[in-house]
Design an enzyme around this catalytic site. Structure first.
Site, short mmCIF file in Angstrom:
data_model
loop_
_atom_site.label_atom_id
_atom_site.label_comp_id
_atom_site.label_asym_id
_atom_site.label_seq_id
_atom_site.Cartn_x
_atom_site.Cartn_y
_atom_site.Cartn_z
N ASP A 152 0.82 -1.21 0.00
CA ASP A 152 0.00 0.00 0.00
C ASP A 152 0.86 1.26 0.00
OD1 ASP A 152 -2.00 -1.88 0.28
OD2 ASP A 152 -3.19 -0.61 1.62
N ASP B 235 -1.48 -5.06 4.34
CA ASP B 235 -2.83 -4.57 4.61
C ASP B 235 -3.97 -5.46 4.10
OD1 ASP B 235 -0.89 -2.55 4.88
OD2 ASP B 235 -2.43 -1.03 4.85
N CYS C 165 5.24 -2.00 8.03
CA CYS C 165 5.60 -0.68 8.57
C CYS C 165 5.39 -0.61 10.09
CB CYS C 165 4.81 0.40 7.86
SG CYS C 165 5.10 0.43 6.08
N GLU D 1 -6.85 4.72 -0.20
CA GLU D 1 -6.49 5.37 1.06
C GLU D 1 -6.00 6.79 0.83
OE1 GLU D 1 -5.20 1.47 3.70
OE2 GLU D 1 -3.65 2.82 2.93
N SER E 189 -5.24 5.41 5.59
CA SER E 189 -4.21 4.49 6.03
C SER E 189 -4.25 4.35 7.54
CB SER E 189 -2.84 5.01 5.60
OG SER E 189 -1.81 4.39 6.33
#
Length: 547
Positions: free
Chosen positions: A78, A120, A191, A439, A464
């Protein structure tokens, strides 16, 4: 065993011949055939190390008495897709992932399934497939990235996104941003903060679909390798005991997951994904469930992006088992893939750091980290990460600044056409209208980087998990489905009230009726997978699943 369909009897001699060409022995023909759905690729940082984890899963399956068969699953980053047309493909990939796992598992009559993935949409898609197919299954999430570091400060990807806004605002040079870019992401893993990937890893464990400790363990920690090996062994036990995903993903475990989500203050995307998983598992789950549980669950963990703690801190504090321990008085005693129940795990794992997992009597916020809003602008609901909104913005009324797409809004933000007090509305970015419900991390990060403190952003798209501030997404119905958000005009007064969970458009019904009669929605040229997706997808308030 299901796999007897392809390996037993005279009529299956041709099938066995193909299996023997893979090196399958006579002894292995009598063992369970177990699929490993591996999302490895080398373009996504969260996936680049999954070959090693899948190798440990294979070892565990062999040791446990099964035969492993590995196949690939796609995965979109993403972060790489963010801020351009590629972001429209991220949410549709969730359905593709679920479908591809179903296709591989059912066509080869596998007895069990181990899903190895992170990031995600990948983990939600895997959980959807497991619930849909309903054969014994376990999920190994790949783990989080360690924080970056520069000038005495831990860093994450969000620092770089917000750096773009700081450069535009003059508080950071392009050279400083380039240095930040080079040291913020030090290696493999999803992340660093409690963004969507890591929140969904935690939700997987909270649902009971991964082994204790899996959700918060860093990608580079050897504990992740051990969990992968143990998961391979455990899938053989699940097959023998005939424990299936729908025995684990129940109304009670779903409520546990929502409660853990509220205590963590996770990504708004979890609402979308948990709704979709519940639909596949045929478990009743509505937006009201999130509000009900939010009312009785304190926000205990001040995690990035709203707070200081990266995922590695949650791991060191005891991870999801320690969250279970803290919430034990309100959790359902649900079965997990480990064979232990939620409360058995809770009793065995005390909190190791109360600065990270706060006591019930000293929470970050009294209520849960997410809230569902309803009102004239969102009759079917909208979602906000209230745990990442400063208290002075829990109530706000301001003029609308309307944009029919993210690109136009981003240009206005970077050119300082937004004033403090404005309510930015970005529409026609929902599941159908986007399509793909992209997003909005770039606009929200730009607002933060530019120093805005009193600007609200509302969209029928998504945010996000790295978003912070008064950002309200998933507005339903979306503009492309005749939702009121499609009728807003510049200057209209919009009111948000997170205390009362309201999102109101202060325009008289007669005026809205006139606008609806003359509305001309923008036309987008779409084809391929996006066109198919737009024709099939439902609204965000039901998980954006195919109708």
């Amino acid at each position: 065993m299901r796999s007897h369909t392809i390996k037993k009897g005279v009529a299956r001699s041709p099938n066995r011949a193909l299996l023997r060409s893979l090196g399958i022995t006579d002894r292995e023909m009598d063992l369970p055939f177990i699929g490993i759905a591996n999302a490895w690729n080398d373009i996504v940082p969260g996936h680049v190390h999954l070959r090693n984890l899948a190798g440990k899963v294979r070892e565990g399956i062999a040791a446990g008495g099964g035969v492993p068969f590995e196949f690939g699953v796609i995965g979109i980053c993403d972060g790489v897709a963010m801020g351009h047309e590629g972001m429209r493909y991220a949410l549709p990939s969730r359905e593709n992932i679920a479908d591809s796992i179903e296709l591989m598992t059912e066509s080869h009559c596998l007895d069990g399934l181990v899903c190895v993935g992170t990031c995600d949409k990948i983990v939600p898609g895997m959980l959807m497939a497991a619930a849909r197919i309903n054969i014994p299954a376990i999920v190994v999430t790949g783990g989080n990235m360690l924080p970056g570091y520069r000038a005495g400060k831990d860093l994450s990807l969000i620092d770089v996104f917000e750096g773009v806004g700081r450069v535009a605002g003059g508080s950071m040079t392009e050279q400083e941003l380039a240095e930040l870019e080079c040291c913020s992401m030090p290696g493999c893993g999803s992340c660093q903060g409690l963004y969507t990937a890591n929140t969904m890893a935690c939700m997987t464990e909270a649902l009971g679909m991964s082994l204790p400790g899996c959700g918060a363990a860093p990608a580079v920690d050897a504990v992740k390798l051990r969990i992968a090996r143990e998961s391979g062994e455990r899938i053989c036990g699940l097959i023998e005991e005939n424990i299936r995903p729908r025995d684990i993903i129940t109304k009670e475990s779903m409520e546990n997951a929502v409660r853990v989500d509220m205590a963590l203050g996770g990504s708004t995307n979890t609402v979308l994904h948990l709704m979709a998983i519940a639909a596949e598992a045929q478990v009743p789950l509505t937006l009201d469930t999130f509000n009900r549980i939010s009312d009785t669950t304190p926000h205990l963990c001040n995690m990035q992006p709203a707070g200081p703690h990266a995922m590695v801190a949650l791991h060191r504090a005891g991870g999801i088992p320690a969250i279970f321990h803290r919430l034990a008085g309100t959790l359902n005693d649900s079965l997990t893939v480990s064979g232990k129940t939620t409360l058995e795990i809770a009793r065995a794992h005390p909190v190791l750091d109360e600065n990270v997992i706060r006591p019930l009597e000293d929470p970050v916020h009294e209520g849960g980290g997410l809230r569902i809003l309803f009102g004239s602008l969102a009759p079917d609901g909208a979602v906000v990460k209230c745990g990442a909104v400063s208290m002075d913005m829990w109530r706000h009324k301001g003029p609308a600044k309307v944009f029919d797409g993210e690109k136009e809004a981003m240009e206005a933000i970077l050119s300082r056409q937004i004033n403090e007090g404005d309510v930015i509305v970005i529409r026609y970015e929902g599941p159908k209208g986007g399509p793909g419900m992209p997003e909005m991390l770039s606009p929200t990060s730009a607002l933060m980087g530019l120093g805005y403190t009193r600007v609200v952003l509302i969209t029928d798209g998504r945010f996000s998990g790295g978003t912070r501030g008064p950002c309200i997404g998933h507005v339903a119905p979306e503009a492309a489905s005749d939702g009121p958000i499609g009728l807003v005009r510049d200057g209209d007064r919009i009111e948000i009230d997170l205390f009362e969970r309201r999102l109101e458009l202060h325009v008289k019904p007669q005026e809205l009726k006139k606008r609806k009669a003359t509305r001309t929605p923008p036309q987008k040229k779409i084809s391929g997978v996006l066109a198919r997706y737009a024709g099939l997808v439902g609204q965000a308030n039901t998980g954006a699943v195919f109708r």
